[in-house]
Design an enzyme around this catalytic site. Structure first.
Site, PDB file in Angstrom:
ATOM      1  CE1 TYR A 107       1.096  -0.735   4.310  1.00 46.28           C
ATOM      2  CE2 TYR A 107       0.205   1.481   4.507  1.00 46.28           C
ATOM      3  CZ  TYR A 107       0.959   0.441   5.014  1.00 46.28           C
ATOM      4  OH  TYR A 107       1.580   0.567   6.225  1.00 46.28           O
TER       5      TYR A 107
ATOM      6  NE  ARG B  57      -0.820 -12.009   2.837  1.00 47.67           N
ATOM      7  CZ  ARG B  57      -1.020 -11.451   4.028  1.00 47.67           C
ATOM      8  NH1 ARG B  57      -2.160 -11.623   4.675  1.00 47.67           N
ATOM      9  NH2 ARG B  57      -0.062 -10.746   4.603  1.00 47.67           N
TER      10      ARG B  57
ATOM     11  CG  ASP C 118       3.476  -9.662   5.065  1.00 51.48           C
ATOM     12  OD1 ASP C 118       2.731 -10.149   4.196  1.00 51.48           O
ATOM     13  OD2 ASP C 118       3.229  -9.706   6.276  1.00 51.48           O
ATOM     14  CG  ASP C 119       5.141  -3.959   1.755  1.00 53.19           C
ATOM     15  OD1 ASP C 119       5.074  -4.134   2.989  1.00 53.19           O
ATOM     16  OD2 ASP C 119       4.546  -3.032   1.167  1.00 53.19           O
ATOM     17  CG  ASP C 120       6.566  -5.004   6.737  1.00 52.65           C
ATOM     18  OD1 ASP C 120       6.250  -6.112   6.268  1.00 52.65           O
ATOM     19  OD2 ASP C 120       6.085  -4.556   7.793  1.00 52.65           O
TER      20      ASP C 120
ATOM     21  CD  GLU D  84      -0.276 -15.667  10.293  1.00 53.98           C
ATOM     22  OE1 GLU D  84      -1.318 -15.689  10.989  1.00 53.98           O
ATOM     23  OE2 GLU D  84       0.461 -14.666  10.190  1.00 53.98           O
TER      24      GLU D  84
ATOM     25  CG  HIS E  18       7.280 -10.029  11.534  1.00 54.57           C
ATOM     26  ND1 HIS E  18       6.792  -9.174  12.483  1.00 54.57           N
ATOM     27  CD2 HIS E  18       6.324 -10.116  10.579  1.00 54.57           C
ATOM     28  CE1 HIS E  18       5.580  -8.771  12.114  1.00 54.57           C
ATOM     29  NE2 HIS E  18       5.282  -9.331  10.965  1.00 54.57           N
ATOM     30  CB  THR E  19      12.310  -6.068   9.795  1.00 56.17           C
ATOM     31  OG1 THR E  19      12.113  -6.507   8.446  1.00 56.17           O
ATOM     32  CG2 THR E  19      13.589  -6.669  10.314  1.00 56.17           C
ATOM     33  NE  ARG E  20       4.715  -4.566  12.490  1.00 54.89           N
ATOM     34  CZ  ARG E  20       3.636  -4.453  13.262  1.00 54.89           C
ATOM     35  NH1 ARG E  20       3.691  -4.770  14.521  1.00 54.89           N
ATOM     36  NH2 ARG E  20       2.507  -4.027  12.745  1.00 54.89           N
TER      37      ARG E  20
HETATM   38  C1  UGA Z   1       1.547  -9.535  10.532  1.00 56.38           C
HETATM   39  C2  UGA Z   1       1.773 -10.693   9.560  1.00 56.38           C
HETATM   40  O1  UGA Z   1       3.175 -10.886   9.359  1.00 56.38           O
HETATM   41  C3  UGA Z   1       1.091 -10.358   8.232  1.00 56.38           C
HETATM   42  O2  UGA Z   1       1.370 -11.352   7.278  1.00 56.38           O
HETATM   43  C4  UGA Z   1      -0.392 -10.261   8.478  1.00 56.38           C
HETATM   44  O3  UGA Z   1      -1.072  -9.893   7.279  1.00 56.38           O
HETATM   45  C5  UGA Z   1      -0.646  -9.177   9.524  1.00 56.38           C
HETATM   46  O4  UGA Z   1       0.152  -9.361  10.707  1.00 56.38           O
HETATM   47  C6  UGA Z   1      -2.114  -9.210   9.912  1.00 56.38           C
HETATM   48  O5  UGA Z   1      -2.585 -10.283  10.316  1.00 56.38           O
HETATM   49  O6  UGA Z   1      -2.789  -8.188   9.795  1.00 56.38           O
HETATM   50  P1  UGA Z   1       2.288  -6.905  10.273  1.00 56.38           P
HETATM   51  O7  UGA Z   1       3.718  -6.467  10.240  1.00 56.38           O
HETATM   52  O8  UGA Z   1       1.499  -6.614  11.492  1.00 56.38           O
HETATM   53  O9  UGA Z   1       2.241  -8.435   9.925  1.00 56.38           O
HETATM   54  O10 UGA Z   1       1.469  -6.317   9.013  1.00 56.38           O
HETATM   55  P2  UGA Z   1       1.943  -5.338   7.839  1.00 56.38           P
HETATM   56  O11 UGA Z   1       3.329  -5.664   7.417  1.00 56.38           O
HETATM   57  O12 UGA Z   1       1.651  -3.942   8.221  1.00 56.38           O
HETATM   58  O13 UGA Z   1       0.940  -5.772   6.674  1.00 56.38           O
HETATM   59  C7  UGA Z   1       1.021  -7.019   6.022  1.00 56.38           C
HETATM   60  C8  UGA Z   1       1.011  -6.807   4.494  1.00 56.38           C
HETATM   61  O14 UGA Z   1      -0.199  -6.163   4.114  1.00 56.38           O
HETATM   62  C9  UGA Z   1       2.170  -5.922   4.014  1.00 56.38           C
HETATM   63  O15 UGA Z   1       2.713  -6.453   2.824  1.00 56.38           O
HETATM   64  C10 UGA Z   1       1.505  -4.576   3.775  1.00 56.38           C
HETATM   65  O16 UGA Z   1       2.104  -3.819   2.760  1.00 56.38           O
HETATM   66  C11 UGA Z   1       0.075  -4.975   3.402  1.00 56.38           C
HETATM   67  N1  UGA Z   1      -0.929  -3.941   3.770  1.00 56.38           N
HETATM   68  C12 UGA Z   1      -0.941  -3.387   5.009  1.00 56.38           C
HETATM   69  C13 UGA Z   1      -1.856  -3.510   2.831  1.00 56.38           C
HETATM   70  O17 UGA Z   1      -1.844  -3.991   1.687  1.00 56.38           O
HETATM   71  N2  UGA Z   1      -2.767  -2.543   3.189  1.00 56.38           N
HETATM   72  C14 UGA Z   1      -2.784  -1.960   4.416  1.00 56.38           C
HETATM   73  O18 UGA Z   1      -3.632  -1.066   4.681  1.00 56.38           O
HETATM   74  C15 UGA Z   1      -1.850  -2.403   5.356  1.00 56.38           C
HETATM   75 MN    MN Z   2       4.974  -6.259   8.544  1.00 58.68          MN
END
Ligand code: UGA
Ligand code: MN
Length: 308
Positions: free
Chosen positions: A61, A140, A163-165, A254, A281-283
């Site tokens: 996003y 997904r 995930d992208d981060d 998952e 799982h870096t943020r």
């Molecule tokens: C954790 C898990 O590692 C994710 O795989 C899972 O989707 C998420 O929790 C969840 O259950 O919500 P987390 O670091 O908290 O990850 O989540 P993000 O990295 O912020 O988001 C996961 C993916 O969704 C990223 O690739 C991000 O770019 C994407 N995303 C996030 C969107 O496409 N839209 C959004 O508004 C937010």
């Molecule tokens: Mn993440």
């Protein structure tokens, strides 16, 4: 005139020095041309079987750090020829930022750019402050629909939710190529769930998963992160009901997908019998733009005409 005499001993020393220099040049050349052992193995694997594809599904996003995150990932794709990137933007349109990025990395032919916007009601936090809607569900699922109609079923394929981060080692993709048809591969993930590492626990002969070390919600059917597994593509064809859902709490995505596809006993442990950490799982912290906002209030900006 004095005659310069070269003694046989000097000739010998010269020859030895020449041989040493030659060996050093050869070694350095070898290192830069061939890279580390795991990269060699990855390319050898590709030459032996060019047909196994790893489909990496990435929801993404728009935010200030998006291009930085996606650039890191695109360079991984440049190193791993078996990867096909299904990148799904959480947006009403596909954006030039993503299209240009795929082009700059030279991976347009190994990528699919899709888009679907998360409905606004799913972006909001629920009434219970701990019940935050999961991310990436819509994106997904769109990627899975695309895959189910585009994958050539005569060939083995592997699906990974990327995930992208997060931070991924190239070595992880070599591990994924070991996933057998009909199975789900698992491995440890660093820096997640409040632990240094979340990992599957194996039986004595290290062939079967008997549990997990998760501290956060260990009661989940599969208490692992999205980055902890990859799935043989045939399982998605055999189980069309396997999709992500908003009806489950955050942290249960998952388990939601895996419960349709496998059991704990059928999981295939990878990454050196689940002893190696190859993904973290870096943020990324939210970008602070206070000065930029002040500039924009004056009708100026630091990135005029630039894509950051
Ligand atoms: C954790 C898990 O590692 C994710 O795989 C899972 O989707 C998420 O929790 C969840 O259950 O919500 P987390 O670091 O908290 O990850 O989540 P993000 O990295 O912020 O988001 C996961 C993916 O969704 C990223 O690739 C991000 O770019 C994407 N995303 C996030 C969107 O496409 N839209 C959004 O508004 C937010
Ligand atoms: Mn993440």
């Amino acid at each position: 005139m004095t005659e310069v005499r070269i003694r046989p001993r000097q000739v010998l020393v010269l020859i030895i020095v020449f041989i040493i220099v030659l060996m050093m040049v050869h070694r350095n050349g070898k290192r830069t041309c061939q890279g580390p052992e795991y990269l060699q193995a990855l390319y050898a694997e590709q030459q032996a079987d060019t047909l196994t594809k790893i489909y990496a599904i990435t929801p993404t996003y728009s935010r200030p750090a998006q291009k930085a995150e996606l650039t890191r990932l695109s360079h991984l794709f440049m190193l791993v020829p078996s990867l096909h990137w299904i990148i799904v933007e959480d947006s009403n349109v596909t954006t030039p930022l993503v299209t240009n990025l795929l082009h700059r990395a030279g991976i347009e032919k190994r990528s699919t750019q899709l888009n679907i916007k998360t409905p606004p009601e799913f972006k909001l936090q629920g009434k219970d402050p701990n019940w935050i809607k999961p991310r990436g569900v819509e994106q997904r699922n769109l990627a899975l629909t695309w895959l189910r109609s585009h994958h050539d079923n005569d060939h083995h394929g592997i699906v990974f939710f990327m995930d992208d981060d997060n931070s991924y080692s190239v070595e992880l993709f070599l591990e994924m190529l070991k996933i057998q048809p009909g199975r789900v591969g698992v491995w440890p993930v660093g820096l997640v769930g409040g632990l240094m590492v979340e990992k599957p626990l194996l039986n004595d002969d290290k062939t079967q998963v008997v549990g997990f070390n998760a501290a956060w919600r260990p009661e989940r059917p599969f208490p692992i992160d999205m980055a902890a597994f990859a799935i043989s593509m045939d399982l998605f064809i055999k189980n069309p009901q396997a999709v992500f859902s908003y009806d489950v709490q955050r942290g249960y995505q998952e388990s939601e997908i895996l419960r349709h596809l496998t059991t704990r006993e059928q999981l295939q442990p990878l990454a050196n019998q689940c002893r190696d950490v190859l993904v973290w799982h870096t943020r990324t912290e939210k970008t602070k733009l206070t000065s930029e906002e002040a500039l924009q209030r004056q009708g100026k900006r630091s990135d005029g005409g630039m894509e950051v």
